[in-house]
Design an enzyme around this catalytic site. Structure first.
Site, short mmCIF file in Angstrom:
data_model
loop_
_atom_site.label_atom_id
_atom_site.label_comp_id
_atom_site.label_asym_id
_atom_site.label_seq_id
_atom_site.Cartn_x
_atom_site.Cartn_y
_atom_site.Cartn_z
N HIS A 289 4.67 3.16 12.83
CA HIS A 289 3.76 4.31 13.01
C HIS A 289 4.43 5.48 13.72
CE1 HIS A 289 -0.42 2.42 12.09
NE2 HIS A 289 0.50 2.06 11.23
N ASP B 23 4.32 -6.22 3.30
CA ASP B 23 4.14 -5.11 4.24
C ASP B 23 5.29 -5.18 5.23
OD1 ASP B 23 3.02 -3.01 5.76
OD2 ASP B 23 0.99 -3.68 5.28
N HIS C 269 0.85 -1.21 0.00
CA HIS C 269 0.00 0.00 0.00
C HIS C 269 0.87 1.25 0.00
CE1 HIS C 269 0.37 1.15 4.34
NE2 HIS C 269 0.51 -0.14 4.54
N GLU D 62 -5.34 1.28 2.88
CA GLU D 62 -4.96 0.24 3.83
C GLU D 62 -4.95 0.76 5.26
OE1 GLU D 62 -2.41 -2.48 6.24
OE2 GLU D 62 -2.22 -0.32 5.88
N GLU D 63 -4.47 1.97 5.45
CA GLU D 63 -4.30 2.49 6.82
C GLU D 63 -5.63 2.75 7.52
OE1 GLU D 63 -1.78 2.38 8.51
OE2 GLU D 63 0.00 2.56 7.25
N ASP E 14 6.37 1.90 6.26
CA ASP E 14 5.09 1.20 6.20
C ASP E 14 4.15 2.05 5.33
OD1 ASP E 14 2.65 -0.06 6.68
OD2 ASP E 14 2.46 0.73 8.73
#
Length: 342
Positions: free
Chosen positions: A319, A239, A67, A218-219, A184
């Site tokens: 994150h 991922d 993604h 995706e998030e 990510d």
């Protein structure tokens, strides 16, 4: 090894330079479309914005997914003093966004720089700075503009719903570490572009019909709910692998995920990946990520009848301000390369 690690990292850095918080991804998908067309492929884009590109091969259709949407912020309201309240897009850590440089993009395309700060952040004024809880009530965005009221900000064309993009601060060190926000999952997207380049250059022969898929939601949980080829039999999500306490993976390895918050990954497909890694002496680790979800779960919830597995280079501080290593990229590319040839 037939896939080019340096090309993968180069593409990652280009992708990282394009702001793409979930919901604001047109620029990054345009880059993907142009890059894949330049390689000689015919990518397509669905209405949601995801990019799908079949690379070639015949039989037993396989899709590899990454993604390109990222975490970010959005203007929630304008305070009376001209500071901005925000809401999170996805789940960035509050601690990790504090003091981060940002770019605000208005609905009519204007952009303004700013910074995320704690309200009353000066330690010489506020003795409780270290004890203050960080959340969307105590943190605010300060614009690099001479504004002191809501009206001043509104005159700049800024309003609720405008995207606030976090500075990725991407860099590759001489020792091979890759540091940036949004590894990510732009690190994996760079790897899928390296796979496409390997096929385009004739370096890699595909043993089955192979498609690369780049999702854009995706998030927020519905990235691969649409857009994957209907004939897909196997879905290999690429991922990040998580690095931290009670986990096996390092930044220099490829992670093979056995289970995440949605449950176990396909037993046979995961075993195939482990067997290949052992056979080819690829540096890998198997891990369980209880606080993790991926496009595999989204595709399954949409009703797809597929096998599914997940791999990725080890990434620390997910994150937040993330870190991986060129060796992790290399090991992931080696596993991808072997898998698509079988």
């Amino acid at each position: 090894m037939k896939l080019n690690t340096a090309f993968s990292v180069e593409q990652t850095m280009r992708l990282l330079s394009i702001p793409s918080p979930t919901g604001y991804t047109a620029q990054v998908t345009a880059y993907l479309m142009d890059t894949l067309k330049e390689m000689g492929f015919q990518p397509v884009q669905n209405r949601k914005g995801s990019v799908c590109c079949t690379l070639g091969g015949e039989g037993r259709p396989l899709a590899l997914a990454a993604h390109v949407d990222t975490l970010g912020l959005m203007v929630r309201s304008i305070k009376s003093n001209g500071a901005l309240m925000f809401t999170r897009v996805g789940g960035p850590s509050y601690q990790a966004v504090e003091t981060e440089n940002v770019t605000l993009i208005t609905r009519d395309g204007r952009s303004y720089s700013g910074v995320v700060q704690l309200h009353n952040a000066s330690v010489h004024v506020n003795r409780e700075v270290d004890e203050e809880k960080r959340n969307d009530s105590t943190l605010e965005v300060l614009l690099d503009e001479n504004v002191s009221s809501r009206e001043d900000v509104e005159k700049l064309g800024i309003s609720a719903g405008d995207f606030i993009c976090l500075d990725p601060r991407a860099r590759v060190t001489e020792s091979g570490y890759i540091r940036s926000r949004f590894l990510d999952d732009k690190l994996s997207a760079g790897m899928l572009l390296a796979l496409a380049r390997g096929v385009a250059d004739g370096q890699l022969r595909l043993a089955r019909k192979t498609t690369v898929f780049f999702s854009v939601y995706e998030e927020v949980g519905h990235g691969a709910s649409t857009g994957l080829p209907e004939d897909t039999e196997d879905l290999l999500v690429v991922d990040m692998g998580c690095v931290g306490d009670n986990l096996n993976c390092t930044e220099q390895q490829v992670s093979i995920c056995a289970k995440d918050s949605g449950g176990p990954y396909d037993y046979a497909m995961t075993n195939e990946l482990i067997s290949i890694a052992k056979e080819k002496e690829i540096d890998y680790a198997v891990d369980i990520y209880p606080s993790y979800g991926s496009d595999a779960g989204t595709a399954l919830r949409s009703g797809m009848d597929i096998r599914y597995a997940l791999i990725g280079a080890g990434v620390y501080a997910s994150h937040g301000y993330e870190r991986s290593h060129v060796k992790g990229v290399e090991n992931t590319l080696r596993l991808m390369e072997e898998y698509v040839q079988r």
